[in-house]
Design an enzyme around this catalytic site. Structure first.
Site, PDB file in Angstrom:
ATOM      1  N   PHE A 160       9.760   6.741   1.351  1.00 56.16           N
ATOM      2  CA  PHE A 160      11.050   6.077   1.549  1.00 56.16           C
ATOM      3  C   PHE A 160      11.511   6.246   3.004  1.00 56.16           C
ATOM      4  CE2 PHE A 160      15.704   6.240   1.703  1.00 56.16           C
ATOM      5  CZ  PHE A 160      16.013   4.977   1.197  1.00 56.16           C
TER       6      PHE A 160
ATOM      7  N   TYR B 228       9.631   6.991   5.634  1.00 57.81           N
ATOM      8  CA  TYR B 228       8.695   6.278   6.500  1.00 57.81           C
ATOM      9  C   TYR B 228       9.026   4.788   6.520  1.00 57.81           C
ATOM     10  CZ  TYR B 228       4.367   4.715   8.667  1.00 57.81           C
ATOM     11  OH  TYR B 228       3.462   4.133   9.526  1.00 57.81           O
TER      12      TYR B 228
ATOM     13  N   SER C  62      -3.440  -6.144   5.607  1.00 62.07           N
ATOM     14  CA  SER C  62      -2.459  -5.610   4.672  1.00 62.07           C
ATOM     15  C   SER C  62      -1.263  -6.549   4.672  1.00 62.07           C
ATOM     16  CB  SER C  62      -2.031  -4.215   5.130  1.00 62.07           C
ATOM     17  OG  SER C  62      -1.038  -3.711   4.293  1.00 62.07           O
TER      18      SER C  62
ATOM     19  N   LYS D 159       3.197  -3.864  -7.015  1.00 66.67           N
ATOM     20  CA  LYS D 159       2.578  -3.038  -5.979  1.00 66.67           C
ATOM     21  C   LYS D 159       2.110  -1.727  -6.594  1.00 66.67           C
ATOM     22  CE  LYS D 159       3.177  -0.827  -1.517  1.00 66.67           C
ATOM     23  NZ  LYS D 159       2.150   0.124  -1.831  1.00 66.67           N
TER      24      LYS D 159
ATOM     25  N   ARG E   8     -10.883   0.654   3.011  1.00 62.96           N
ATOM     26  CA  ARG E   8     -10.366  -0.263   4.023  1.00 62.96           C
ATOM     27  C   ARG E   8     -10.478   0.327   5.413  1.00 62.96           C
ATOM     28  NH1 ARG E   8      -4.544  -2.444   3.318  1.00 62.96           N
ATOM     29  NH2 ARG E   8      -4.019  -0.271   3.557  1.00 62.96           N
TER      30      ARG E   8
ATOM     31  N   GLU F 109      -7.453  -2.574  -5.264  1.00 62.53           N
ATOM     32  CA  GLU F 109      -6.813  -1.270  -5.088  1.00 62.53           C
ATOM     33  C   GLU F 109      -7.285  -0.331  -6.188  1.00 62.53           C
ATOM     34  OE1 GLU F 109      -3.818   0.679  -2.572  1.00 62.53           O
ATOM     35  OE2 GLU F 109      -4.888  -1.215  -2.433  1.00 62.53           O
TER      36      GLU F 109
END
Length: 178
Positions: A42, A44, A89, A113, A134, A168
């Site tokens: 949060f 970040y 991304s 997500k 990735r 993912e």
């Protein structure tokens, strides 16, 4: 407008931008390369959004800005793999038009997500050949030895030819707690 004029007019913004870049890069390095957390997701995201706003308002984007990067710098001893296509991304958005623009003419499947490990699975004639992270979007790490143990990654599929699947790898909360 030359650089000196821009810096004079946007001096406070430029200083704030440099502070945000330093703080965010330090947090990313700690998280991805040192396996430690300097701040919550949060916190970040809040700083990242503030940096994006400053970059938009000033029209300046520094080369070391985290908004210019995807993923992390590969530092481990795992084999490095160049991606056939860059692993980009998607910025965080709730705007349907931005999502449509991102997809362009391509088909896409959207879901809630999920936070995990972005993974590329390569199959040839139905057999799993390679699993790659990735990484920084251009170079990832070969994690095939781990991918063979992912619960829902099939070792063989009914497909002839070459197939690449990007997705993912996530872990359920219950499994994480266990």
């Amino acid at each position: 407008m030359d650089t000196d004029t821009m810096l004079k007019e946007n001096g406070a913004d430029m200083i704030k931008m440099q502070e945000l870049i330093r703080t965010l890069n330090e947090a990313s390095n700690a998280y991805y390369n040192e396996d430690r957390e300097k701040m919550s997701d949060f916190e970040y995201d809040k700083l990242y959004d503030a940096l994006c706003l400053l970059e938009q308002e000033t029209g300046v984007q520094m080369s070391d800005s985290p908004t210019m990067k995807v993923g992390y710098t590969v530092l481990s001893g795992l084999q490095k793999v160049n991606h056939d296509k860059r692993m980009l991304s998607l910025d965080k958005t709730k705007d349907v038009l931005k999502l449509k623009s991102f997809l362009g003419e391509q088909e896409g499947l959207l879901s809630w997500k999920l936070d995990g490990l972005t993974i590329v699975l390569k199959y040839k004639d139905g057999k799993l050949l390679q699993a790659v992270t990735r990484g920084n979007g251009e170079i990832g790490e070969d994690v095939t030895h781990n991918g063979l143990f992912f619960k829902y990654v099939p070792h063989k599929i009914c497909f002839q030819g070459e197939l690449t699947i990007r997705g993912e790898a996530v872990i359920a909360y219950a499994d994480f707690k266990e």
